[in-house]
Design a protein around this motif. Structure first.
Motif, PDB file in Angstrom:
ATOM      1  N   UNK A 131       0.824  -1.208   0.000  1.00  0.00           N
ATOM      2  CA  UNK A 131       0.000   0.000   0.000  1.00  0.00           C
ATOM      3  C   UNK A 131       0.849   1.246   0.000  1.00  0.00           C
ATOM      4  N   UNK A 132       0.349   2.310   0.593  1.00  0.00           N
ATOM      5  CA  UNK A 132       1.047   3.586   0.578  1.00  0.00           C
ATOM      6  C   UNK A 132       1.822   3.860   1.860  1.00  0.00           C
ATOM      7  N   UNK A 133       2.042   2.830   2.656  1.00  0.00           N
ATOM      8  CA  UNK A 133       2.970   2.946   3.757  1.00  0.00           C
ATOM      9  C   UNK A 133       2.601   3.968   4.811  1.00  0.00           C
ATOM     10  N   UNK A 134       3.602   4.701   5.236  1.00  0.00           N
ATOM     11  CA  UNK A 134       3.463   5.578   6.395  1.00  0.00           C
ATOM     12  C   UNK A 134       2.363   6.621   6.242  1.00  0.00           C
ATOM     13  N   UNK A 135       2.217   7.186   5.062  1.00  0.00           N
ATOM     14  CA  UNK A 135       1.215   8.244   4.874  1.00  0.00           C
ATOM     15  C   UNK A 135      -0.192   7.729   5.104  1.00  0.00           C
ATOM     16  N   UNK A 136      -0.441   6.465   4.772  1.00  0.00           N
ATOM     17  CA  UNK A 136      -1.761   5.897   5.034  1.00  0.00           C
ATOM     18  C   UNK A 136      -1.971   5.547   6.499  1.00  0.00           C
ATOM     19  N   UNK A 137      -0.889   5.562   7.270  1.00  0.00           N
ATOM     20  CA  UNK A 137      -0.984   5.155   8.668  1.00  0.00           C
ATOM     21  C   UNK A 137      -1.148   6.339   9.621  1.00  0.00           C
ATOM     22  N   UNK A 138      -0.980   7.562   9.124  1.00  0.00           N
ATOM     23  CA  UNK A 138      -1.091   8.726  10.009  1.00  0.00           C
ATOM     24  C   UNK A 138      -2.423   9.437   9.771  1.00  0.00           C
ATOM     25  N   UNK A 139      -2.941  10.149  10.765  1.00  0.00           N
ATOM     26  CA  UNK A 139      -4.157  10.942  10.558  1.00  0.00           C
ATOM     27  C   UNK A 139      -3.893  12.020   9.505  1.00  0.00           C
ATOM     28  N   UNK A 140      -4.897  12.342   8.712  1.00  0.00           N
ATOM     29  CA  UNK A 140      -4.673  13.340   7.657  1.00  0.00           C
ATOM     30  C   UNK A 140      -4.809  14.773   8.167  1.00  0.00           C
TER      31      UNK A 140
END
Length: 300
Positions: A131-140
């Motif tokens: 997937x998109x790694x770290x960016x998908x794991x943090x709140x936007x």
């Protein structure tokens, strides 16, 4: 594991509760600081301090006071995209101050190697099943996910800061006055320069030289400029102990907690939360200005 010079507070992971214990032996004086209306004395260096402008410098509701040194304590972008950094760098060029110092904050995602180097977001982009790694794991935090991905896909964004000295765990001297800048803060939404409270925070603070006159961090220490509108404390317990017990700077400048804007002292150190934006991200808090004596043997 190397030994630390100071102990970790037993309830450091609950800064609100830790402060209730610590405050019994602390002196807290709130200072009303006004912008000087006359030029600085020739033996004084005038510092003009801001933080947390979040791409809103074009909406400032005040003029930037004159001074010798301009300092920005992080969060000058929304997510650290190249265009945001270039805009900020252009604004820095418009300021007349001879010396300009900048550190990053938790919003400068593209400045943090966690997102841009090694086994980071770029590696994940190349591996479809992860997937998109770290960016998908943090709140936007209210931003578009694609905008965050584009920000950290840029190489060497920090090099776009050409109109100021950028400090990341580094010391810098101006006219004999010793500064140190560091962007780290206790975990907050797992955005940029986040580390767990306790030992890992203290390991960052251990790098601060003991001869620092002006310390610039993005995070506040616990008890000074760190009270959130929710009633909880967000500052770092280990940063307070480092500042008071080991480094003992004359000034500690920071931002991060917008509603903590203002100046306090424990009777020895001046603590300055220079957050420009208020809790609603409106840039209404004016820069905080102070004069520092130039050491003997140095001049402007």
């Amino acid at each position: 594991m190397s030994a630390l010079s100071l102990p970790i507070h037993p309830i450091t992971h609950n800064p609100t509760q830790a402060w209730e214990e610590l405050r019994r032996s602390q002196k807290i004086i709130k200072l009303n600081v006004k912008t000087p209306q006359t030029p600085p004395d020739e033996h004084m260096l005038r510092f003009v301090c801001m933080s947390d402008t979040h791409c809103l410098t074009s909406h400032l509701q005040f003029e930037i006071p004159y001074g010798d040194v301009f300092v920005h304590a992080g969060d000058f972008t929304r997510c650290g995209s190249a265009s945001e950094v270039e805009e900020f760098n252009g604004w820095l060029a418009s300021l007349p101050h001879k010396h300009k110092i900048v550190i990053a904050g938790n919003h400068e995602l593209s400045f943090d190697p966690k997102f841009t180097g090694g086994m980071s977001i770029k590696h994940h982009h190349k591996t479809a099943h992860t997937g998109d790694g770290l960016i998908n794991e943090i709140p936007d935090l209210g931003m578009e996910r694609d905008e965050l991905k584009a920000a950290v896909a840029q190489d060497n964004t920090v090099d776009l800061i050409t109109n100021a000295v950028y400090l990341q765990d580094q010391a810098h001297s101006i006219c004999g006055i010793k500064l140190y800048g560091t962007p780290w803060q206790p975990e907050f939404c797992n955005w940029a320069f986040n580390v767990p409270r306790g030992r890992q925070c203290m390991e960052k603070w251990e790098a601060i030289p003991e001869d620092t006159d002006i310390l610039i961090t993005h995070t506040p220490p616990v008890g000074h400029g760190d009270l959130c509108c929710t009633g909880v404390r967000a500052g770092c317990v280990e940063l307070l102990s480092t500042v008071q017990s080991r480094v003992k700077p004359k000034y500690h400048l920071f931002g991060h907690i917008h509603e903590g804007y203002g100046v306090t002292t424990d009777g020895k150190i001046i603590f300055i939360n220079a957050s420009t934006c208020n809790i609603n991200y409106v840039p209404i808090n004016p820069p905080i200005v102070f004069d520092v004596p130039i050491p003997p043997g140095f001049s402007k």
